[in-house]
Design a protein around this motif. Sequence first.
Motif, PDB file in Angstrom:
ATOM      1  N   PHE A  97      19.421-108.160 -48.033  1.00  0.00           N
ATOM      2  CA  PHE A  97      18.624-107.217 -47.253  1.00  0.00           C
ATOM      3  C   PHE A  97      18.487-107.629 -45.786  1.00  0.00           C
ATOM      4  O   PHE A  97      17.648-107.082 -45.074  1.00  0.00           O
ATOM      5  N   SER A  98      19.306-108.574 -45.321  1.00  0.00           N
ATOM      6  CA  SER A  98      19.143-109.078 -43.956  1.00  0.00           C
ATOM      7  C   SER A  98      19.411-107.988 -42.911  1.00  0.00           C
ATOM      8  O   SER A  98      18.656-107.851 -41.931  1.00  0.00           O
ATOM      9  N   ARG A  99      20.458-107.184 -43.077  1.00  0.00           N
ATOM     10  CA  ARG A  99      20.710-106.104 -42.121  1.00  0.00           C
ATOM     11  C   ARG A  99      19.659-105.007 -42.257  1.00  0.00           C
ATOM     12  O   ARG A  99      19.229-104.423 -41.253  1.00  0.00           O
ATOM     13  N   PHE A 100      19.258-104.727 -43.490  1.00  0.00           N
ATOM     14  CA  PHE A 100      18.211-103.736 -43.719  1.00  0.00           C
ATOM     15  C   PHE A 100      16.934-104.137 -42.986  1.00  0.00           C
ATOM     16  O   PHE A 100      16.250-103.289 -42.405  1.00  0.00           O
ATOM     17  N   GLN A 101      16.616-105.425 -43.013  1.00  0.00           N
ATOM     18  CA  GLN A 101      15.392-105.896 -42.367  1.00  0.00           C
ATOM     19  C   GLN A 101      15.420-105.610 -40.870  1.00  0.00           C
ATOM     20  O   GLN A 101      14.380-105.352 -40.252  1.00  0.00           O
ATOM     21  N   GLN A 102      16.599-105.638 -40.277  1.00  0.00           N
ATOM     22  CA  GLN A 102      16.725-105.363 -38.845  1.00  0.00           C
ATOM     23  C   GLN A 102      16.697-103.862 -38.545  1.00  0.00           C
ATOM     24  O   GLN A 102      16.333-103.452 -37.443  1.00  0.00           O
ATOM     25  N   ASP A 103      17.076-103.049 -39.527  1.00  0.00           N
ATOM     26  CA  ASP A 103      17.147-101.599 -39.324  1.00  0.00           C
ATOM     27  C   ASP A 103      16.737-100.891 -40.622  1.00  0.00           C
ATOM     28  O   ASP A 103      17.584-100.359 -41.346  1.00  0.00           O
ATOM     29  N   PRO A 104      15.429-100.875 -40.930  1.00  0.00           N
ATOM     30  CA  PRO A 104      14.970-100.311 -42.207  1.00  0.00           C
ATOM     31  C   PRO A 104      15.278 -98.816 -42.317  1.00  0.00           C
ATOM     32  O   PRO A 104      15.312 -98.093 -41.319  1.00  0.00           O
ATOM     33  N   LYS A 105      15.513 -98.392 -43.541  1.00  0.00           N
ATOM     34  CA  LYS A 105      15.733 -96.977 -43.832  1.00  0.00           C
ATOM     35  C   LYS A 105      14.970 -96.647 -45.111  1.00  0.00           C
ATOM     36  O   LYS A 105      14.571 -97.535 -45.867  1.00  0.00           O
ATOM     37  N   TRP A 106      14.773 -95.373 -45.365  1.00  0.00           N
ATOM     38  CA  TRP A 106      14.033 -94.989 -46.564  1.00  0.00           C
ATOM     39  C   TRP A 106      14.862 -95.238 -47.829  1.00  0.00           C
ATOM     40  O   TRP A 106      16.066 -94.979 -47.853  1.00  0.00           O
ATOM     41  N   VAL A 107      14.198 -95.731 -48.858  1.00  0.00           N
ATOM     42  CA  VAL A 107      14.753 -95.814 -50.211  1.00  0.00           C
ATOM     43  C   VAL A 107      13.773 -95.062 -51.106  1.00  0.00           C
ATOM     44  O   VAL A 107      12.555 -95.279 -51.018  1.00  0.00           O
ATOM     45  N   ALA A 108      14.279 -94.163 -51.936  1.00  0.00           N
ATOM     46  CA  ALA A 108      13.398 -93.328 -52.753  1.00  0.00           C
ATOM     47  C   ALA A 108      13.883 -93.265 -54.192  1.00  0.00           C
ATOM     48  O   ALA A 108      15.084 -93.187 -54.461  1.00  0.00           O
ATOM     49  N   GLY A 109      12.926 -93.276 -55.115  1.00  0.00           N
ATOM     50  CA  GLY A 109      13.197 -93.166 -56.539  1.00  0.00           C
ATOM     51  C   GLY A 109      11.976 -93.598 -57.321  1.00  0.00           C
ATOM     52  O   GLY A 109      10.943 -93.968 -56.747  1.00  0.00           O
ATOM     53  N   PHE A 110      12.076 -93.559 -58.645  1.00  0.00           N
ATOM     54  CA  PHE A 110      10.971 -94.016 -59.494  1.00  0.00           C
ATOM     55  C   PHE A 110      11.541 -94.522 -60.805  1.00  0.00           C
ATOM     56  O   PHE A 110      12.743 -94.667 -60.957  1.00  0.00           O
ATOM     57  N   SER A 111      10.689 -94.828 -61.755  1.00  0.00           N
ATOM     58  CA  SER A 111      11.095 -95.356 -63.052  1.00  0.00           C
ATOM     59  C   SER A 111      11.772 -96.717 -62.864  1.00  0.00           C
ATOM     60  O   SER A 111      11.151 -97.642 -62.343  1.00  0.00           O
ATOM     61  N   ASP A 112      13.041 -96.865 -63.208  1.00  0.00           N
ATOM     62  CA  ASP A 112      13.723 -98.146 -63.027  1.00  0.00           C
ATOM     63  C   ASP A 112      13.802 -98.554 -61.557  1.00  0.00           C
ATOM     64  O   ASP A 112      13.949 -99.733 -61.233  1.00  0.00           O
ATOM     65  N   ILE A 113      13.671 -97.584 -60.657  1.00  0.00           N
ATOM     66  CA  ILE A 113      13.748 -97.845 -59.217  1.00  0.00           C
ATOM     67  C   ILE A 113      12.467 -98.530 -58.722  1.00  0.00           C
ATOM     68  O   ILE A 113      12.394 -98.978 -57.574  1.00  0.00           O
ATOM     69  N   THR A 114      11.464 -98.638 -59.587  1.00  0.00           N
ATOM     70  CA  THR A 114      10.289 -99.472 -59.286  1.00  0.00           C
ATOM     71  C   THR A 114      10.742-100.854 -58.813  1.00  0.00           C
ATOM     72  O   THR A 114      10.088-101.481 -57.971  1.00  0.00           O
ATOM     73  N   THR A 115      11.848-101.338 -59.352  1.00  0.00           N
ATOM     74  CA  THR A 115      12.382-102.640 -58.935  1.00  0.00           C
ATOM     75  C   THR A 115      12.659-102.664 -57.431  1.00  0.00           C
ATOM     76  O   THR A 115      12.253-103.602 -56.726  1.00  0.00           O
ATOM     77  N   LEU A 116      13.343-101.647 -56.927  1.00  0.00           N
ATOM     78  CA  LEU A 116      13.626-101.578 -55.496  1.00  0.00           C
ATOM     79  C   LEU A 116      12.355-101.367 -54.684  1.00  0.00           C
ATOM     80  O   LEU A 116      12.164-101.985 -53.631  1.00  0.00           O
TER      81      LEU A 116
END
Length: 301
Positions: A97-116
């Motif tokens: 997640f190092s690049r994500f940390q520099q440029d965050p974007k939305w992640v959406a979901g539920f159920s098993d996506i609770t992990t993310l």
Amino acid sequence: MLTTAPAPLRSGDQVAIVCPARKASHEELAAAVALLESWGLRVVLGESTNVAHHQFGGDDELRRRDIQLQLDNPAIRALLCARGGYGTTRIIDQLDFSRFQQDPKWVAGFSDITTLNCHLLALGHQSIHGVMPLLFHQEGAEESVESLRRALFGEPVAYQVAPHQLNRFGTATGELVGGNLSLLQTLTGTASDVPTAGRILFIEDIDEYLYAIDRMMVHLERTGKLRHLAGLLVGHFSNPQDNTVPYGQTPNEIIQHYANKYDFPVAHNFPVGHEPQNMALICGREAHLVVDAQGARLTYA
């Protein structure tokens, strides 16, 4: 811990649909793609869509590679998880997640996506617990889909829920944290575990045995997850299972048994979980909860 919110989506932005867990075909996703395009978005179908490795959207390496690509791609402004099921925990520790940390974007979901949702919150980033593309056209889901759109585009989101006999009155302010109860238990002690103290916890589940719901609530209590909550939202516990000898309590009664040991406000029948009414909640965003004789109201600070 202060959390970071990704920039709201704008018309013309690119979003990716991915399968971190169970498989989904292009045919199954076609209606969702058309709806997202009607919002002015450009949709990329990830490599993990339209493939199958048993029940998964490709083997672990393919799913990891696809999600990593979308996380790192600066042109992609949101990752929409096609569906839940099982599989995200198998790959979460292999994602960078190092690049994500520099440029965050939305992640959406539920159920098993609770992990993310939880993993991102542990890193200090907000995400959306909400309806997924495979369910966009489920009968009765229109309000849920609209709440997801509003959350993605940075429009105001607030909810009012009817009174429930088990509600406990009070007010609370805190960041939202939670999701699927089974996953919250699974994540305890891992890099995706998140503290709950001072936060408003929301929980939901599906197809669980009543004794298992009790066991998971015992686990939350023993690990201190309930001790310093600001508030509790009890979502849908769909299709609960029972043994030949009945357990003797409903899911809501089981949960309230443990909530009664504390004094935070509790709102039952909150519209989140495995039902058509699955309103978008922004994990990590500070919210204000009021529970009184008129029901429950949740607004963002």
